[in-house]
Design a protein around this motif. Structure first.
Motif, PDB file in Angstrom:
ATOM      1  N   GLU A   8       4.662  28.986  16.605  1.00  0.00           N
ATOM      2  CA  GLU A   8       4.369  28.240  15.370  1.00  0.00           C
ATOM      3  C   GLU A   8       5.290  27.032  15.198  1.00  0.00           C
ATOM      4  O   GLU A   8       4.996  26.108  14.446  1.00  0.00           O
ATOM      5  CB  GLU A   8       4.422  29.174  14.133  1.00  0.00           C
ATOM      6  N   ASN A   9       6.391  26.990  15.959  1.00  0.00           N
ATOM      7  CA  ASN A   9       7.289  25.827  15.876  1.00  0.00           C
ATOM      8  C   ASN A   9       6.997  24.789  16.963  1.00  0.00           C
ATOM      9  O   ASN A   9       7.759  23.842  17.155  1.00  0.00           O
ATOM     10  CB  ASN A   9       8.752  26.278  15.992  1.00  0.00           C
ATOM     11  N   GLY A  10       5.924  25.037  17.696  1.00  0.00           N
ATOM     12  CA  GLY A  10       5.549  24.083  18.739  1.00  0.00           C
ATOM     13  C   GLY A  10       6.289  24.300  20.047  1.00  0.00           C
ATOM     14  O   GLY A  10       6.199  23.481  20.970  1.00  0.00           O
ATOM     15  N   LYS A  11       7.032  25.427  20.151  1.00  0.00           N
ATOM     16  CA  LYS A  11       7.774  25.667  21.407  1.00  0.00           C
ATOM     17  C   LYS A  11       6.850  26.340  22.424  1.00  0.00           C
ATOM     18  O   LYS A  11       6.119  27.274  22.098  1.00  0.00           O
ATOM     19  CB  LYS A  11       8.981  26.569  21.106  1.00  0.00           C
ATOM     20  N   ILE A  12       6.900  25.848  23.635  1.00  0.00           N
ATOM     21  CA  ILE A  12       6.037  26.391  24.688  1.00  0.00           C
ATOM     22  C   ILE A  12       6.411  27.847  24.987  1.00  0.00           C
ATOM     23  O   ILE A  12       7.598  28.205  24.993  1.00  0.00           O
ATOM     24  CB  ILE A  12       6.118  25.509  25.963  1.00  0.00           C
ATOM     25  N   LEU A  13       5.410  28.681  25.221  1.00  0.00           N
ATOM     26  CA  LEU A  13       5.649  30.110  25.456  1.00  0.00           C
ATOM     27  C   LEU A  13       5.552  30.422  26.946  1.00  0.00           C
ATOM     28  O   LEU A  13       4.547  30.111  27.600  1.00  0.00           O
ATOM     29  CB  LEU A  13       4.617  30.930  24.671  1.00  0.00           C
ATOM     30  N   PHE A  14       6.583  31.050  27.465  1.00  0.00           N
ATOM     31  CA  PHE A  14       6.632  31.370  28.888  1.00  0.00           C
ATOM     32  C   PHE A  14       6.082  32.761  29.173  1.00  0.00           C
ATOM     33  O   PHE A  14       6.008  33.617  28.286  1.00  0.00           O
ATOM     34  CB  PHE A  14       8.082  31.328  29.396  1.00  0.00           C
TER      35      PHE A  14
END
Ligand SMILES: NC(=O)C1=CN([C@@H]2O[C@H](COP(=O)(O)OP(=O)(O)OC[C@H]3O[C@@H](n4cnc5c(N)ncnc54)[C@H](OP(=O)(O)O)[C@@H]3O)[C@@H](O)[C@H]2O)C=CC1
Ligand SMILES: O=C1CO[C@H](CO)[C@@H](O)[C@@H]1O
Length: 318
Positions: free
Chosen positions: A133-139
């Motif tokens: 939700e914070n725009g951080k890419i998920l690995f």
């Protein structure tokens, strides 16, 4: 091999990889542009197309291939079609379905080569670039060695003839070589006159792995390049003038003479034809050295979103 004969590279399977292919990463272009480009390429003599699920245009590429087969211009077996497994599909149980999706989109019963696009997995799901939700890419934590084993099963099943990797470092390739039943046949990496990548090329060649140079023209128009663009380098322009060739032809020829496969992208018919006219001249040893000296180890495609992924490849020395 004679200097002029650079049109074919032999893979460890014995199959022939046409050294010059058409790149199809065309994010700004329409499906019609891609169809026109693939048609022009095959009609000009290209036999190798470089595709990927992430390019979101494999249906357009497949449409053009089908048209040309129906029109009698080309036979399937005369083409060499590569696609790539996207990062959200590294989990072994997703590999076969991803390959099948690319095959269906391309309208093909088999692929000639399938590559793991990057060593870093991303969170499985619909989105190509999943974010929180914070725009951080998920690995994803999947180990590419496990992905590799699923690719081997696809070869056993006859879905694909050759398998390889892309954007892998020598250390990452070594991990695969240690366990592989079927060894990687190709590593597709960024190479152009400002990024020689020679240590990686040497490592691959010493291990029977062919190398494909992506962004071979250094993707001209890229505003982030802090020095003279490749096509405008005075050394390149001077050699081009002497040989009565264009700067793009000189660069493609330089890469072919390094023993690489080269996949320039263009959707412009004249450039597609121009880029294929590279088998009627050669560069001298001195000209090769002059072009080599332009190397600045400058990487364009750093894949910034995954810098802190545990399998990020570009922190390794090569
Ligand atoms: N494995 C990976 O991670 C990656 C793989 N790739 C693959 O490599 C391919 C090529 O790389 P790409 O990044 O596209 O960059 P390229 O170095 O192939 O450059 C493409 C650009 O060069 C222009 N161009 C093509 N021919 C000429 C010419 N003769 N004179 C002047 N300009 C020219 C094209 O314009 P126009 O189309 O308008 O004619 C386009 O803007 C991709 O399409 C893709 O298939 C690319 C990046 C990453
Ligand atoms: O091949 C490529 C081109 O575009 C992708 C991003 O959308 C890159 O990740 C990749 O390396």
């Amino acid at each position: 091999m004679s200097d002029r004969d650079r049109s074919i590279i032999r893979l460890r399977s014995g199959q022939k990889l046409p050294a010059l292919g058409l790149g199809t990463y065309a994010p700004k272009e329409s499906e019609d542009d891609v169809i026109r480009a693939v048609r022009a390429a095959i009609k000009s003599g290209y036999r190798h197309l470089d595709c990927a699920a992430i390019y979101r245009n494999e249906r357009a590429v497949g449409h053009a291939i089908k048209q040309l087969i129906v029109e009698g211009v080309i036979k399937r077996e005369d083409l060499f079609i590569t696609s790539k497994l996207w990062n959200t599909c590294h989990r072994p149980d997703l590999v076969r379905a991803s390959l099948k999706k690319s095959m269906d989109d391309l309208g093909l019963k088999y692929l000639d080569m399938y590559l793991i696009h990057w060593p870093m997995g991303l969170k499985e799901g619909e989105a190509f670039h999943p974010k929180d939700e914070n725009g951080k890419i998920l690995f994803s934590e999947v180990d590419y060695v496990d992905t590799w084993k699923a690719l081997e099963d696809c070869v056993d099943e006859g879905l694909v003839k050759n398998i390889g990797v892309s954007n892998f470092s020598s250390r990452q390739i070594k991990r695969i070589l240690e366990v592989a039943r079927i060894k990687p046949c190709n590593n597709q990496v960024e190479i152009h006159v400002h990024l020689a990548n020679q240590k990686l090329v040497d490592y691959c060649h010493e291990n029977g792995i062919t190398v494909t140079a992506y962004s071979p023209l250094a993707a001209p128009g890229n505003a982030s390049v802090p020095f003279t663009p490749s096509l405008e380098e005075p050394v390149i322009k001077e050699i081009a003038q002497k040989k009565k060739k264009t700067p793009a032809q000189v660069i493609i020829r330089f890469l072919l003479q390094r023993g690489l496969s080269v996949i320039p992208k263009s959707v412009t018919v004249e450039r597609i034809e121009e880029n294929f006219q590279v088998f009627d001249f050669s560069l001298s040893e001195d000209e090769m050295q002059q072009i080599f000296s332009l190397n600045k180890d400058h990487r364009l495609n750093i894949e910034e979103i995954a810098l802190d992924h545990k399998y990020y490849p570009f922190n390794d020395p090569f």
